[in-house]
Design a protein around this motif. Structure first.
Motif, PDB file in Angstrom:
ATOM      1  N   TYR A 103       0.821  -1.213   0.000  1.00  0.00           N
ATOM      2  CA  TYR A 103       0.000   0.000   0.000  1.00  0.00           C
ATOM      3  C   TYR A 103       0.854   1.263   0.000  1.00  0.00           C
ATOM      4  O   TYR A 103       0.521   2.259  -0.658  1.00  0.00           O
ATOM      5  N   LYS A 113      -6.164   3.778  -2.864  1.00  0.00           N
ATOM      6  CA  LYS A 113      -6.421   2.695  -1.914  1.00  0.00           C
ATOM      7  C   LYS A 113      -7.372   1.672  -2.537  1.00  0.00           C
ATOM      8  O   LYS A 113      -7.161   0.455  -2.424  1.00  0.00           O
ATOM      9  N   ARG A 114      -8.395   2.143  -3.207  1.00  0.00           N
ATOM     10  CA  ARG A 114      -9.365   1.238  -3.824  1.00  0.00           C
ATOM     11  C   ARG A 114      -8.712   0.408  -4.929  1.00  0.00           C
ATOM     12  O   ARG A 114      -8.959  -0.794  -5.061  1.00  0.00           O
ATOM     13  N   GLY A 115      -7.856   1.064  -5.709  1.00  0.00           N
ATOM     14  CA  GLY A 115      -7.166   0.343  -6.773  1.00  0.00           C
ATOM     15  C   GLY A 115      -6.251  -0.737  -6.233  1.00  0.00           C
ATOM     16  O   GLY A 115      -6.167  -1.835  -6.786  1.00  0.00           O
ATOM     17  N   ASP A 117      -6.649  -2.270  -3.336  1.00  0.00           N
ATOM     18  CA  ASP A 117      -7.507  -3.333  -2.806  1.00  0.00           C
ATOM     19  C   ASP A 117      -7.860  -4.332  -3.912  1.00  0.00           C
ATOM     20  O   ASP A 117      -7.856  -5.544  -3.689  1.00  0.00           O
ATOM     21  N   ARG A 118      -8.152  -3.804  -5.103  1.00  0.00           N
ATOM     22  CA  ARG A 118      -8.521  -4.673  -6.230  1.00  0.00           C
ATOM     23  C   ARG A 118      -7.323  -5.475  -6.735  1.00  0.00           C
ATOM     24  O   ARG A 118      -7.463  -6.621  -7.139  1.00  0.00           O
ATOM     25  N   LYS A 119      -6.144  -4.861  -6.719  1.00  0.00           N
ATOM     26  CA  LYS A 119      -4.958  -5.483  -7.299  1.00  0.00           C
ATOM     27  C   LYS A 119      -4.175  -6.335  -6.295  1.00  0.00           C
ATOM     28  O   LYS A 119      -3.273  -7.095  -6.704  1.00  0.00           O
ATOM     29  N   TYR A 120      -4.480  -6.214  -5.019  1.00  0.00           N
ATOM     30  CA  TYR A 120      -3.629  -6.815  -3.987  1.00  0.00           C
ATOM     31  C   TYR A 120      -3.374  -8.308  -4.219  1.00  0.00           C
ATOM     32  O   TYR A 120      -2.223  -8.759  -4.213  1.00  0.00           O
ATOM     33  N   ASP A 121      -4.418  -9.093  -4.423  1.00  0.00           N
ATOM     34  CA  ASP A 121      -4.253 -10.546  -4.568  1.00  0.00           C
ATOM     35  C   ASP A 121      -3.386 -10.897  -5.773  1.00  0.00           C
ATOM     36  O   ASP A 121      -2.547 -11.803  -5.706  1.00  0.00           O
ATOM     37  N   SER A 122      -3.571 -10.179  -6.886  1.00  0.00           N
ATOM     38  CA  SER A 122      -2.776 -10.488  -8.081  1.00  0.00           C
ATOM     39  C   SER A 122      -1.317 -10.067  -7.894  1.00  0.00           C
ATOM     40  O   SER A 122      -0.406 -10.742  -8.401  1.00  0.00           O
ATOM     41  N   SER A 155       1.959  -3.681 -12.116  1.00  0.00           N
ATOM     42  CA  SER A 155       0.556  -4.063 -12.006  1.00  0.00           C
ATOM     43  C   SER A 155      -0.401  -2.971 -12.476  1.00  0.00           C
ATOM     44  O   SER A 155      -1.604  -3.195 -12.568  1.00  0.00           O
ATOM     45  N   LYS A 156       0.132  -1.796 -12.793  1.00  0.00           N
ATOM     46  CA  LYS A 156      -0.722  -0.715 -13.291  1.00  0.00           C
ATOM     47  C   LYS A 156      -1.062  -0.929 -14.760  1.00  0.00           C
ATOM     48  O   LYS A 156      -0.398  -1.695 -15.469  1.00  0.00           O
TER      49      LYS A 156
END
Length: 237
Positions: A103, A113-115, A117-122, A155-156
């Motif tokens: 983060y 932060k929202r982005g 959260d979505r990308k964290y697992d990948s 990851s972006k």
């Protein structure tokens, strides 16, 4: 690009106080020319490699192009709203966990932060660190830190202008192959790409053109195989 540097800077409070009280003992700053009259044009869609020995000014050049450093003289024409500079490990805090650093580091390169959260697992899956994300990063090996940094940085969504500063040398052989595949996917999306790498094999396989910078000067600009061969020949002399 010209820097000011001081030789033999004070290493203790005592030395600093002595130099402050006695001007004759103060070290004179000297000028260091990191880049000397570099000039080139990169057209949309080109994949340009930048090679040279350590300290030749490659990373400095990328920072000037991306707007991190202002040049001492001359002008850079680039739409910096479209530029993404990927360099590994910027903003990592060794006392924070891997999860917290995702983060922190992600925020520094423009994630919300929202982005994240979505990308964290990948991000975690690609870095192959799912069992270590609640460990402090100071307990990571250098390879683990590099894998996490690379996974965050790539990851972006692919930008129009992508600048890669030594991001293809991370982890073991299998992770390097995986990271190179990811970079190839980003390149094939149509971006204009600049790559700094010490690996002429990587430069030959990915790039359509190569710049060779040595001691701050542009030594060659042209076909990857021709320029890389000249660079490799210099190393054997």
């Amino acid at each position: 690009m010209r820097f000011r540097r001081t030789k033999d800077t004070p290493t203790s409070l005592k030395e600093w106080m002595v130099s402050l009280l006695n001007p004759k003992l103060r070290k004179q700053a000297e000028s260091f020319l990191a880049l000397d009259s570099i000039s080139f044009r990169i057209d949309p869609g080109e994949i340009v490699g930048i090679i040279g020995t350590n300290g030749s000014g490659k990373s400095t050049l990328l920072k000037i192009i991306s707007g991190v450093l202002p040049p001492s003289s001359g002008v850079v024409f680039a739409d910096r709203r479209k530029i993404e500079l990927l360099t590994l490990g910027t903003g990592f805090d060794l006392e924070l966990t891997g999860r917290e650093n995702v983060y922190l580091n992600g925020a520094l390169i423009g994630f919300t932060k929202r982005g994240l959260d979505r990308k964290y697992d990948s991000i975690v899956s690609f870095a192959e660190l799912s069992d270590f994300m609640d460990e402090k990063v100071r307990n990571y090996s250098s390879g683990m830190v590099s894998r996490l940094a690379f996974s965050i940085a790539t990851s972006k969504s692919t930008p129009r202008i992508l600048i890669l500063d030594e991001v293809l040398s991370v982890g073991d052989r299998f992770f390097r192959e995986k990271s190179e595949r990811r970079i190839r996917e980003m390149i094939q999306s149509g971006s204009t790409v600049l790559i700094v790498s010490h690996s002429t094999q990587v430069i030959r396989s990915l790039c359509t053109r190569v710049l060779w910078i040595e001691r701050g000067k542009l030594r060659a600009d042209g076909d990857p195989d021709t320029v890389c061969r000249a660079y490799e020949t210099m190393g054997k002399v």
